[in-house]
Design a protein around this motif. Structure first.
Motif, PDB file in Angstrom:
ATOM      1  N   ARG A 125      58.351 -27.421 -49.389  1.00  0.00           N
ATOM      2  CA  ARG A 125      59.576 -26.750 -48.842  1.00  0.00           C
ATOM      3  C   ARG A 125      60.444 -27.737 -48.110  1.00  0.00           C
ATOM      4  O   ARG A 125      60.220 -28.642 -47.627  1.00  0.00           O
ATOM      5  N   HIS A 126      61.944 -27.506 -48.266  1.00  0.00           N
ATOM      6  CA  HIS A 126      62.826 -28.381 -47.936  1.00  0.00           C
ATOM      7  C   HIS A 126      62.969 -28.205 -46.418  1.00  0.00           C
ATOM      8  O   HIS A 126      62.327 -27.123 -45.554  1.00  0.00           O
ATOM      9  N   ARG A 127      64.007 -29.034 -45.747  1.00  0.00           N
ATOM     10  CA  ARG A 127      64.235 -29.033 -44.263  1.00  0.00           C
ATOM     11  C   ARG A 127      62.713 -28.918 -43.452  1.00  0.00           C
ATOM     12  O   ARG A 127      62.314 -27.963 -42.895  1.00  0.00           O
ATOM     13  N   PRO A 128      61.871 -30.196 -43.606  1.00  0.00           N
ATOM     14  CA  PRO A 128      60.651 -30.266 -42.878  1.00  0.00           C
ATOM     15  C   PRO A 128      60.930 -30.320 -41.303  1.00  0.00           C
ATOM     16  O   PRO A 128      61.867 -30.765 -40.869  1.00  0.00           O
ATOM     17  N   LYS A 129      59.852 -29.996 -40.634  1.00  0.00           N
ATOM     18  CA  LYS A 129      59.989 -30.202 -39.181  1.00  0.00           C
ATOM     19  C   LYS A 129      58.600 -30.553 -38.595  1.00  0.00           C
ATOM     20  O   LYS A 129      58.595 -31.943 -38.211  1.00  0.00           O
ATOM     21  N   ILE A 130      57.444 -30.030 -38.559  1.00  0.00           N
ATOM     22  CA  ILE A 130      56.239 -30.793 -38.328  1.00  0.00           C
ATOM     23  C   ILE A 130      55.258 -31.119 -39.293  1.00  0.00           C
ATOM     24  O   ILE A 130      54.914 -32.405 -39.532  1.00  0.00           O
ATOM     25  N   ASP A 131      54.649 -30.051 -39.925  1.00  0.00           N
ATOM     26  CA  ASP A 131      53.474 -30.553 -40.887  1.00  0.00           C
ATOM     27  C   ASP A 131      53.963 -31.186 -41.975  1.00  0.00           C
ATOM     28  O   ASP A 131      53.337 -32.174 -42.476  1.00  0.00           O
ATOM     29  N   ARG A 132      55.242 -30.668 -42.549  1.00  0.00           N
ATOM     30  CA  ARG A 132      56.009 -31.571 -43.627  1.00  0.00           C
ATOM     31  C   ARG A 132      56.397 -32.919 -43.574  1.00  0.00           C
ATOM     32  O   ARG A 132      56.928 -33.568 -44.298  1.00  0.00           O
ATOM     33  N   MET A 133      56.269 -33.212 -42.092  1.00  0.00           N
ATOM     34  CA  MET A 133      56.495 -34.793 -41.850  1.00  0.00           C
ATOM     35  C   MET A 133      55.282 -35.447 -41.587  1.00  0.00           C
ATOM     36  O   MET A 133      55.229 -36.823 -42.025  1.00  0.00           O
ATOM     37  N   ALA A 134      54.397 -34.697 -40.908  1.00  0.00           N
ATOM     38  CA  ALA A 134      53.176 -35.278 -40.724  1.00  0.00           C
ATOM     39  C   ALA A 134      52.362 -35.769 -41.485  1.00  0.00           C
ATOM     40  O   ALA A 134      51.658 -36.754 -41.859  1.00  0.00           O
ATOM     41  N   CYS A 135      52.391 -34.659 -42.652  1.00  0.00           N
ATOM     42  CA  CYS A 135      51.470 -34.958 -43.867  1.00  0.00           C
ATOM     43  C   CYS A 135      52.046 -36.115 -45.017  1.00  0.00           C
ATOM     44  O   CYS A 135      51.260 -37.037 -45.217  1.00  0.00           O
ATOM     45  N   PRO A 136      53.043 -36.327 -45.078  1.00  0.00           N
ATOM     46  CA  PRO A 136      53.587 -37.293 -45.762  1.00  0.00           C
ATOM     47  C   PRO A 136      53.352 -38.860 -45.104  1.00  0.00           C
ATOM     48  O   PRO A 136      53.245 -39.483 -45.711  1.00  0.00           O
ATOM     49  N   TRP A 137      53.710 -38.697 -43.855  1.00  0.00           N
ATOM     50  CA  TRP A 137      53.112 -39.857 -42.844  1.00  0.00           C
ATOM     51  C   TRP A 137      51.726 -40.269 -43.055  1.00  0.00           C
ATOM     52  O   TRP A 137      51.453 -41.332 -43.569  1.00  0.00           O
ATOM     53  N   TYR A 234      69.775 -35.351 -39.537  1.00  0.00           N
ATOM     54  CA  TYR A 234      69.840 -35.512 -40.955  1.00  0.00           C
ATOM     55  C   TYR A 234      69.960 -34.234 -41.902  1.00  0.00           C
ATOM     56  O   TYR A 234      69.175 -33.333 -41.641  1.00  0.00           O
ATOM     57  N   LYS A 235      70.673 -34.407 -42.765  1.00  0.00           N
ATOM     58  CA  LYS A 235      70.880 -33.290 -43.886  1.00  0.00           C
ATOM     59  C   LYS A 235      70.289 -33.617 -44.707  1.00  0.00           C
ATOM     60  O   LYS A 235      69.547 -32.949 -45.797  1.00  0.00           O
ATOM     61  N   ASP A 236      69.918 -35.082 -45.261  1.00  0.00           N
ATOM     62  CA  ASP A 236      69.130 -35.412 -46.409  1.00  0.00           C
ATOM     63  C   ASP A 236      67.603 -35.512 -45.850  1.00  0.00           C
ATOM     64  O   ASP A 236      67.211 -36.236 -44.904  1.00  0.00           O
ATOM     65  N   ASP A 237      66.851 -34.407 -46.291  1.00  0.00           N
ATOM     66  CA  ASP A 237      65.450 -34.602 -46.154  1.00  0.00           C
ATOM     67  C   ASP A 237      64.746 -35.893 -46.225  1.00  0.00           C
ATOM     68  O   ASP A 237      63.744 -36.204 -45.434  1.00  0.00           O
ATOM     69  N   LEU A 238      64.760 -36.720 -47.286  1.00  0.00           N
ATOM     70  CA  LEU A 238      64.381 -38.066 -47.521  1.00  0.00           C
ATOM     71  C   LEU A 238      64.551 -38.940 -46.324  1.00  0.00           C
ATOM     72  O   LEU A 238      63.832 -39.752 -45.674  1.00  0.00           O
ATOM     73  N   ARG A 239      65.862 -38.933 -46.046  1.00  0.00           N
ATOM     74  CA  ARG A 239      66.469 -39.850 -44.752  1.00  0.00           C
ATOM     75  C   ARG A 239      65.676 -39.371 -43.427  1.00  0.00           C
ATOM     76  O   ARG A 239      65.063 -40.229 -42.801  1.00  0.00           O
ATOM     77  N   GLN A 240      65.505 -38.011 -43.482  1.00  0.00           N
ATOM     78  CA  GLN A 240      64.744 -37.617 -42.236  1.00  0.00           C
ATOM     79  C   GLN A 240      63.480 -38.133 -42.205  1.00  0.00           C
ATOM     80  O   GLN A 240      62.942 -38.422 -41.204  1.00  0.00           O
ATOM     81  N   LEU A 241      62.723 -37.991 -43.490  1.00  0.00           N
ATOM     82  CA  LEU A 241      61.324 -38.535 -43.484  1.00  0.00           C
ATOM     83  C   LEU A 241      61.392 -40.039 -43.035  1.00  0.00           C
ATOM     84  O   LEU A 241      60.185 -40.210 -42.279  1.00  0.00           O
ATOM     85  N   GLU A 242      62.174 -40.775 -43.677  1.00  0.00           N
ATOM     86  CA  GLU A 242      62.086 -42.285 -43.244  1.00  0.00           C
ATOM     87  C   GLU A 242      62.107 -42.415 -41.779  1.00  0.00           C
ATOM     88  O   GLU A 242      61.446 -43.103 -41.177  1.00  0.00           O
ATOM     89  N   ALA A 243      63.135 -41.605 -41.044  1.00  0.00           N
ATOM     90  CA  ALA A 243      63.274 -41.663 -39.686  1.00  0.00           C
ATOM     91  C   ALA A 243      61.844 -41.245 -38.949  1.00  0.00           C
ATOM     92  O   ALA A 243      61.504 -41.779 -38.084  1.00  0.00           O
ATOM     93  N   GLY A 244      61.466 -39.967 -39.671  1.00  0.00           N
ATOM     94  CA  GLY A 244      60.271 -39.451 -38.874  1.00  0.00           C
ATOM     95  C   GLY A 244      58.801 -40.472 -39.121  1.00  0.00           C
ATOM     96  O   GLY A 244      58.157 -40.368 -38.335  1.00  0.00           O
ATOM     97  N   MET A 245      58.866 -41.129 -39.998  1.00  0.00           N
ATOM     98  CA  MET A 245      57.998 -42.288 -40.122  1.00  0.00           C
ATOM     99  C   MET A 245      57.655 -42.968 -39.101  1.00  0.00           C
ATOM    100  O   MET A 245      56.375 -43.375 -38.552  1.00  0.00           O
ATOM    101  N   LEU A 246      58.927 -43.480 -38.311  1.00  0.00           N
ATOM    102  CA  LEU A 246      58.596 -44.223 -37.063  1.00  0.00           C
ATOM    103  C   LEU A 246      58.058 -43.323 -35.921  1.00  0.00           C
ATOM    104  O   LEU A 246      57.215 -43.867 -35.136  1.00  0.00           O
ATOM    105  N   LEU A 247      58.633 -42.016 -35.827  1.00  0.00           N
ATOM    106  CA  LEU A 247      57.964 -41.217 -34.950  1.00  0.00           C
ATOM    107  C   LEU A 247      56.769 -41.073 -34.947  1.00  0.00           C
ATOM    108  O   LEU A 247      55.685 -41.064 -33.888  1.00  0.00           O
ATOM    109  N   TYR A 248      55.863 -40.788 -36.254  1.00  0.00           N
ATOM    110  CA  TYR A 248      54.429 -40.807 -36.299  1.00  0.00           C
ATOM    111  C   TYR A 248      53.664 -42.022 -36.229  1.00  0.00           C
ATOM    112  O   TYR A 248      52.505 -42.002 -35.632  1.00  0.00           O
TER     113      TYR A 248
END
Length: 272
Positions: A125-137, A234-248
């Motif tokens: 699903r779009h607009r990831p928050k927790i699980d949908r960021m953690a799992c790709p990481w 971030y409006k762009d989910d992929l840009r948000q994911l790249e930023a979230g990689m550093l968080l995780y």
């Protein structure tokens, strides 16, 4: 005496799960691989006879080559890659030494099929928050560094998965999803054979933040706050994911290396 072109098991263990991890190529004989079809996290199996074909994909990257015992296959493949200017090393002792040291191994049976480029493709699903960021990481750091992720409308995830050959995750009624009190991240850690103390600690934090159970881990409130902040940045989910990689990455290194460290104002110094 260690070879100058080798990496030891402890050295590789410290790199796995971090942005500095090398590309890991498993060149075991097919019979040896079939006898134990598991991979060092982040690795993929490839015939030593066709190692040259990987050169375009490996340029500019650090590489660790693995065979069963760290002898002829990995050393020969490493030397071959070096003739192309690839920064390659072989794993001392191979998979035997890795397993003897208790290193985690990812079962190939748990991996989705790869496309022609050798990538796994996932959809959620779009607009990831927790699980949908953690799992790709987790997938990029421990399963497939080249994995790609599609973020689409919730109602379209099953159809996109079917028509684009992607693996759905963190939606209802699919394999990679919540199970009982476990969140999708918990499930992936278990199914991918990544049950290590740091990842179990991180799993608890992710589950606590994702299911609003902050009593499970005090760090969950911070993870939730940072995740919601990223979703507003971030409006762009992929840009948000790249930023979230550093968080995780940061939460993982805390889980692995810094859980016993505290911080306070130095005593005996003025606060002025």
């Amino acid at each position: 005496m260690p070879s100058p072109d080798s990496i030891t098991v402890p050295q590789l263990l410290r790199l796995i799960g971090t942005p500095e991890a090398p590309i890991i190529i498993d060149v075991r004989f097919e019979d040896d691989f079939d006898a134990d079809p598991r991979l060092i996290p982040g690795g993929f199996h490839h015939s030593y006879l066709e190692i040259d074909a990987l050169v375009p994909r490996l340029r500019g990257r650090k590489v660790a080559v693995v065979c069963q015992k760290g002898r002829k296959l990995s050393q020969g493949a490493t030397a071959t890659l070096q003739t192309y200017g690839i920064d390659a090393e072989h794993l001392e002792g191979g998979t035997v030494a890795w397993k003897n040291a208790g290193g985690p191994m990812v079962p190939v049976a748990a991996l989705p099929p790869r496309n022609a480029a050798g990538e796994t493709l996932w959809v959620t699903r779009h607009r990831p928050k927790i699980d949908r960021m953690a799992c790709p990481w987790l997938i990029r750091r421990f399963v497939d560094p080249s994995a790609r992720f599609l973020f689409v409308s919730p109602s379209e995830v099953p159809a996109v998965a079917e028509h684009f050959g992607a693996t759905p995750f963190d939606i209802q009624d699919v394999f990679w999803s919540h199970r009982g009190e476990l969140c999708t991240f918990d499930v992936m850690v278990e199914e991918f054979g990544l049950v290590t103390e740091p990842l179990l600690r991180l799993s608890t934090i992710v589950r606590a933040a994702d299911t609003d159970r902050h009593d499970l881990a005090p760090q969950a409130a911070g993870l939730l706050a940072a995740s919601l902040g990223l979703s507003r940045m971030y409006k762009d989910d992929l840009r948000q994911l790249e930023a979230g990689m550093l968080l995780y990455d940061a939460f993982y290194r805390w889980s692995r290396d810094a859980v016993d460290e505290g911080h306070n104002w130095p005593t005996g110094q003025s606060k002025g």
